[in-house]
Scaffold this motif. Structure first.
Motif, mmCIF file in Angstrom:
data_model
loop_
_atom_site.group_PDB
_atom_site.id
_atom_site.type_symbol
_atom_site.label_atom_id
_atom_site.label_comp_id
_atom_site.label_asym_id
_atom_site.label_seq_id
_atom_site.Cartn_x
_atom_site.Cartn_y
_atom_site.Cartn_z
ATOM 1 N N TYR A 44 16.901 13.849 0.335
ATOM 2 C CA TYR A 44 17.911 14.252 1.324
ATOM 3 C C TYR A 44 19.061 13.251 1.449
ATOM 4 O O TYR A 44 19.963 13.448 2.267
ATOM 5 C CB TYR A 44 17.275 14.393 2.708
ATOM 6 N N CYS A 106 13.658 9.889 12.680
ATOM 7 C CA CYS A 106 13.392 11.281 12.266
ATOM 8 C C CYS A 106 13.067 12.049 13.540
ATOM 9 O O CYS A 106 12.136 11.674 14.276
ATOM 10 C CB CYS A 106 12.228 11.325 11.286
ATOM 11 N N HIS A 107 13.830 13.104 13.796
ATOM 12 C CA HIS A 107 13.621 13.878 15.019
ATOM 13 C C HIS A 107 12.170 14.361 15.116
ATOM 14 O O HIS A 107 11.545 14.258 16.173
ATOM 15 C CB HIS A 107 14.565 15.084 15.053
ATOM 16 N N LEU A 108 11.663 14.879 14.023
ATOM 17 C CA LEU A 108 10.301 15.418 14.024
ATOM 18 C C LEU A 108 9.276 14.322 14.315
ATOM 19 O O LEU A 108 8.383 14.496 15.160
ATOM 20 C CB LEU A 108 10.012 16.094 12.674
ATOM 21 N N ASN A 140 5.502 12.543 8.318
ATOM 22 C CA ASN A 140 6.621 12.303 9.242
ATOM 23 C C ASN A 140 6.071 11.918 10.614
ATOM 24 O O ASN A 140 6.057 12.703 11.567
ATOM 25 C CB ASN A 140 7.479 13.572 9.389
ATOM 26 N N CYS A 229 11.217 20.051 13.476
ATOM 27 C CA CYS A 229 12.375 19.410 12.837
ATOM 28 C C CYS A 229 13.621 20.188 13.251
ATOM 29 O O CYS A 229 13.661 21.415 13.109
ATOM 30 C CB CYS A 229 12.207 19.457 11.321
ATOM 31 N N ASN A 230 14.617 19.458 13.739
ATOM 32 C CA ASN A 230 15.818 20.147 14.229
ATOM 33 C C ASN A 230 16.678 20.707 13.100
ATOM 34 O O ASN A 230 17.524 21.565 13.331
ATOM 35 C CB ASN A 230 16.645 19.227 15.148
ATOM 36 N N GLU A 257 8.601 23.372 6.868
ATOM 37 C CA GLU A 257 8.904 22.969 8.247
ATOM 38 C C GLU A 257 9.678 24.071 8.968
ATOM 39 O O GLU A 257 9.977 23.957 10.165
ATOM 40 C CB GLU A 257 9.712 21.666 8.281
ATOM 41 N N CYS A 319 20.701 16.623 7.958
ATOM 42 C CA CYS A 319 19.857 15.721 8.753
ATOM 43 C C CYS A 319 20.689 14.479 9.091
ATOM 44 O O CYS A 319 21.006 13.672 8.209
ATOM 45 C CB CYS A 319 18.622 15.334 7.951
HETATM 46 FE FE1 SF4 Z 1 12.951 14.395 9.948
HETATM 47 FE FE2 SF4 Z 1 13.838 16.930 9.785
HETATM 48 FE FE3 SF4 Z 1 15.375 14.915 8.918
HETATM 49 FE FE4 SF4 Z 1 13.165 15.621 7.558
HETATM 50 S S1 SF4 Z 1 15.019 16.848 7.872
HETATM 51 S S2 SF4 Z 1 13.811 13.512 8.065
HETATM 52 S S3 SF4 Z 1 11.801 16.191 9.263
HETATM 53 S S4 SF4 Z 1 14.702 15.279 11.066
#
Ligand code: SF4
Ligand code: 13P
Length: 366
Positions: A44, A106-108, A140, A229-230, A257, A319
């Motif tokens: 990512y 990480c939001h999740l 995560n 996960c947002n 997710e 993200c």
């Molecule tokens: Fe976390 Fe979602 Fe970003 Fe993956 S995409 S790092 S789960 S916030």
């Protein structure tokens, strides 16, 4: 004990230095460090930084590959905090793991913390002393949660091996307690042939039994944490329908997710490694809509000029935490390392790391 820490200080003028100059400086620092350094990049990450990665992959593959690069004593992680922690847990004793922006959380992962998970565990254990509860945590998650799982007989899983991990956990006991991603948990249950509506959802904001009726909790085989996960919960069934209407031959692939109805509407679902592999396998002329982070989709689009590749959600917000790792911050990090100043170290305290390693090793043994 947290999944993120205060952001590092980056001298403001660095953000205005021309890109070509930053690339030249980062390259020079990288070369000066030679074999002492291995750079790991999650799929990512932005192009401006992932071009410096020696190894790219998903979170677990990267943690393992960092530890295997034994000639390097410095591991720069292009990713988010929980990934750098996992890399440190699996690292060799002489290796130090560095994250160019310590605020890249990480939001999740932050949907679950050790205090509320510990409280939930105590409540379930007290209410149902005859049940054997097996904790499973998604990669995560913070190192403290991996340690919690390790000392309570459970394991870690990734999106790539969640089915095997759930099968393993079901064989160890009669209740699987999975956190922090409700959606990955539900999608995995469905893959195991379990009615996706059957798992109960523990809401950490509810004081009593996570808001679950005692009878329902007592009968539950799978308890899912109410986390998400947002980025991936931004995908909808309507987007899948629109992609099919615009491209009748489209193949829709989403990350697990995503919410269950989106996965059901899609043709396939899988981890970032799976999505990359599937694109490689597809014949020229294929049309593929992908439901995952924008940086990866854009890279796949560029790498497959013979295919029509697009993001399921046109205006997807990438993200934001992954995108905190920028070229100026990477340049700052590499130049400091080359000058002998090991900045932004991510270090998991030894007792916690030992317990977390138990949970990671159980995953490896699956
Ligand atoms: Fe976390 Fe979602 Fe970003 Fe993956 S995409 S790092 S789960 S916030
Ligand atoms: P992968 O393990 O599939 O790379 O996913 C990590 C992640 O953060 C997905 O949002």
């Amino acid at each position: 004990m947290t999944t993120s820490a205060p952001a590092c200080a980056i001298p403001a003028p660095e953000e205005t230095v021309p890109e070509a100059e930053l690339i030249a400086r980062a390259t020079a620092a990288r070369e000066a460090l030679g074999d002492r350094l291995v750079v790991l990049g999650h799929h990512y990450q932005k192009h401006e930084v992932i071009r410096f990665a020696d190894i790219t992959g998903d979170s677990f593959l990267l943690a393992r590959r960092g530890a295997e690069a034994t000639r390097a004593d410095l591991v720069v992680f292009l990713g988010v905090y929980f990934m750098a922690e996992a890399a440190d847990i699996l690292a060799q004793p002489h290796q130090r793991v560095v994250l160019p922006d310590l605020g890249a959380g990480c939001h999740l992962a932050e949907c679950a913390d050790i205090f509320t998970v510990d409280d939930a565990w105590s409540q379930i254990s007290r209410a149902f002393p005859d049940r054997t509860i097996v904790p499973l945590t998604y990669m995560n998650s913070g190192a403290d949660l991996k340690a919690f799982v390790g000392r309570n007989g459970g394991a870690v899983c990734t999106s790539g091996n969640a089915v095997r991990a759930f099968e393993w956990a079901r064989a160890q006991g009669d209740m699987v307690f999975f956190f922090p991603d409700e959606h990955l948990g539900r999608n995995t249950a469905a893959r195991l042939g379990i009615d996706p509506a059957a798992p109960v959802v523990w809401d950490p904001r509810q004081a009593e039994l996570g808001g679950i009726a005692p009878d329902a909790l007592g009968a539950a085989e799978i308890v899912l944490w109410k986390g998400f996960c947002n980025v991936h919960t931004g995908f909808t069934v309507r987007q899948v329908e629109e992609a099919r209407a615009a491209h009748p031959d489209v193949t829709v692939i989403v990350h697990p997710e995503c919410p269950r109805p989106v996965v059901e509407a899609a043709d396939e679902d899988g981890s970032t490694e799976y999505i990359i592999r599937r694109l490689d396998e597809m014949p020229a002329g294929s049309t593929v809509a992908i439901g995952t982070d924008w940086n990866l989709v854009d890279r796949l689009r560029l790498n497959h000029p013979d295919k029509t590749v697009f993001c399921l959600k046109e205006d997807l917000c990438p993200c934001v935490t992954m995108n905190r790792i920028t070229l100026p911050k990477l340049t700052w990090t590499l130049e400091n390392l080359a000058a002998g100043d090991v900045v932004n170290v991510v270090q998991v305290e030894e007792q916690m790391a030992a317990e977390a390693r138990l949970a990671l090793d159980r995953m490896l043994a699956l």
